[in-house]
Design an enzyme around this catalytic site. Structure first.
Site, mmCIF file in Angstrom:
data_model
loop_
_atom_site.group_PDB
_atom_site.id
_atom_site.type_symbol
_atom_site.label_atom_id
_atom_site.label_comp_id
_atom_site.label_asym_id
_atom_site.label_seq_id
_atom_site.Cartn_x
_atom_site.Cartn_y
_atom_site.Cartn_z
ATOM 1 N N GLU A 72 -6.363 4.543 8.169
ATOM 2 C CA GLU A 72 -6.202 5.974 7.882
ATOM 3 C C GLU A 72 -7.495 6.563 7.325
ATOM 4 O O GLU A 72 -7.805 7.731 7.539
ATOM 5 C CB GLU A 72 -5.006 6.181 6.942
ATOM 6 C CG GLU A 72 -3.698 5.961 7.702
ATOM 7 C CD GLU A 72 -2.563 5.355 6.914
ATOM 8 O OE1 GLU A 72 -2.593 5.398 5.671
ATOM 9 O OE2 GLU A 72 -1.633 4.814 7.550
ATOM 10 N N SER A 122 4.242 -2.027 9.954
ATOM 11 C CA SER A 122 5.717 -1.973 10.033
ATOM 12 C C SER A 122 6.411 -3.268 9.599
ATOM 13 O O SER A 122 7.470 -3.610 10.130
ATOM 14 C CB SER A 122 6.167 -1.578 11.446
ATOM 15 O OG SER A 122 5.705 -0.280 11.764
ATOM 16 N N GLU A 133 -4.586 -5.034 10.860
ATOM 17 C CA GLU A 133 -3.554 -4.016 11.054
ATOM 18 C C GLU A 133 -3.762 -3.322 12.389
ATOM 19 O O GLU A 133 -4.613 -2.439 12.498
ATOM 20 C CB GLU A 133 -3.639 -2.969 9.936
ATOM 21 C CG GLU A 133 -3.398 -3.527 8.560
ATOM 22 C CD GLU A 133 -2.874 -2.467 7.619
ATOM 23 O OE1 GLU A 133 -1.912 -2.752 6.923
ATOM 24 O OE2 GLU A 133 -3.415 -1.343 7.604
ATOM 25 N N GLY A 151 3.321 2.305 10.686
ATOM 26 C CA GLY A 151 4.253 3.408 10.470
ATOM 27 C C GLY A 151 5.031 3.800 11.709
ATOM 28 O O GLY A 151 5.667 4.844 11.744
ATOM 29 N N HIS A 153 -9.209 1.071 5.412
ATOM 30 C CA HIS A 153 -7.879 1.202 6.007
ATOM 31 C C HIS A 153 -8.002 2.132 7.226
ATOM 32 O O HIS A 153 -8.804 3.066 7.216
ATOM 33 C CB HIS A 153 -6.890 1.772 4.988
ATOM 34 C CG HIS A 153 -5.480 1.744 5.490
ATOM 35 N ND1 HIS A 153 -4.988 2.702 6.343
ATOM 36 C CD2 HIS A 153 -4.484 0.852 5.294
ATOM 37 C CE1 HIS A 153 -3.732 2.398 6.644
ATOM 38 N NE2 HIS A 153 -3.407 1.277 6.022
ATOM 39 N N LYS A 173 0.059 4.268 -0.140
ATOM 40 C CA LYS A 173 -0.573 5.442 0.500
ATOM 41 C C LYS A 173 -0.411 6.653 -0.435
ATOM 42 O O LYS A 173 -0.432 6.460 -1.652
ATOM 43 C CB LYS A 173 0.004 5.650 1.905
ATOM 44 C CG LYS A 173 -0.100 4.341 2.719
ATOM 45 C CD LYS A 173 0.188 4.477 4.177
ATOM 46 C CE LYS A 173 0.006 3.097 4.839
ATOM 47 N NZ LYS A 173 0.166 3.150 6.297
ATOM 48 N N ASN A 195 0.863 -1.185 0.000
ATOM 49 C CA ASN A 195 0.000 0.000 0.000
ATOM 50 C C ASN A 195 0.894 1.228 0.000
ATOM 51 O O ASN A 195 1.526 1.541 1.008
ATOM 52 C CB ASN A 195 -0.900 -0.034 1.254
ATOM 53 C CG ASN A 195 -1.712 1.249 1.415
ATOM 54 O OD1 ASN A 195 -1.824 2.045 0.481
ATOM 55 N ND2 ASN A 195 -2.284 1.435 2.599
#
Ligand SMILES: O=C[C@H](O)COP(=O)(O)O
Length: 258
Positions: free
Chosen positions: A104, A220, A174, A180, A102, A12, A10
């Site tokens: 985010e 990560s 996730e 991240g 996701h 992003k 991904n």
């Protein structure tokens, strides 16, 4: 294991269309040079929407075995929805997958489980395989209620899904605290949740459906952590963010069993 591993990158909001072509070319060459077995493991990238046409041209022109998908889709097919992208458009561009929910999107765009369920339906309607993301924030992990929290999110985000659709679903676990941050959940953490997700699918549908659903871990992931995570029984792949922006590193992740 009958489930085919899926190594997904991904990107992003990173890389423009020219950079996308360079990265996909380098990824394909690196894997080819290593005699990567594309029929045993699926490799997919999720570029920004503006890159997808260029990725399609490269993949089709050079007959690459790299799959691709969108990072989001609209619940609508078409119409006055400024800024949104229809699943029909992604499908027309040869996309195989689309990310749904996701963290985010859930955080910055306040996407609810209900909206995610509608997006999962929109994906199937347009012939795309949804990669549904679920996972708990840090405070939930610290409270020890992460399994129940994540399963609740899962149930809400697949409401209305038929058994036939569920068989092909990809679920990405996730944990938000591992995205991240450099903090990777342990392989055992990934296995615990993947097994719980599979058991929930068995409860909602059947053992047969649960055997077919692919569950990925994301957060990560690096080439150093991928082999132990991928070694777990219920983990069928990884959803990689930062490390998917480097062709060498992402190729090394895809070669987790080399
Ligand atoms: O979709 C990918 C995940 O959010 C993981 O991102 P990360 O590998 O940069 O932690």
């Amino acid at each position: 294991m009958s489930r085919k591993p899926l190594i997904a990158g991904n990107w992003k909001m990173n890389l423009n269309h020219a950079e996308a072509v360079t990265l996909v070319q380098k990824l394909a060459w690196t894997l080819d040079d290593a005699n990567f077995n594309f029929s045993a493991t699926e490799v997919a990238v999720f570029p920004p929407f503006t890159d997808i046409r260029s990725v399609q041209t490269l993949v089709e022109g050079d007959k690459l075995d790299i799959l691709y998908g969108g990072q989001d889709l609209s619940v609508h097919d078409s119409g006055a929805y400024t800024g949104e992208i229809s699943g029909a458009f992604l499908s027309k561009l040869g996309a195989t997958f689309v990310l749904v929910g996701h963290s985010e999107r859930r955080t910055y765009h306040h996407e609810s489980d209900e909206l995610c369920a509608a997006k999962v339906q929109a994906a199937y309607k347009h012939g795309l395989t949804p990669v549904l993301c679920v996972g708990e924030p840090l405070e939930i992990r610290e409270a020890g209620t992460h399994v129940e929290y994540t399963l609740e999110q899962l149930r809400g985000s697949i409401a209305g899904l038929t058994a036939e659709q569920a068989e092909t679903l990809v679920i990405a676990y996730e944990p938000v605290w591992a995205i991240g941050t450099g903090k990777v959940a342990t392989a055992d953490d990934a296995q615990e949740m993947s097994a719980a997700i599979r058991a929930e699918i068995a409860k909602l549908y059947s053992a047969d459906v649960a055997e077919k659903v692919r569950v990925l871990y994301g957060g990560s992931v690096k080439s150093s952590s991928a082999p132990s995570i991928m070694g777990k029984e219920d983990v069928d792949g990884v959803l990689v963010g930062g490390a998917s922006l480097q062709a060498d590193e992402f190729a090394a992740i895809a070669r987790f069993d080399a």
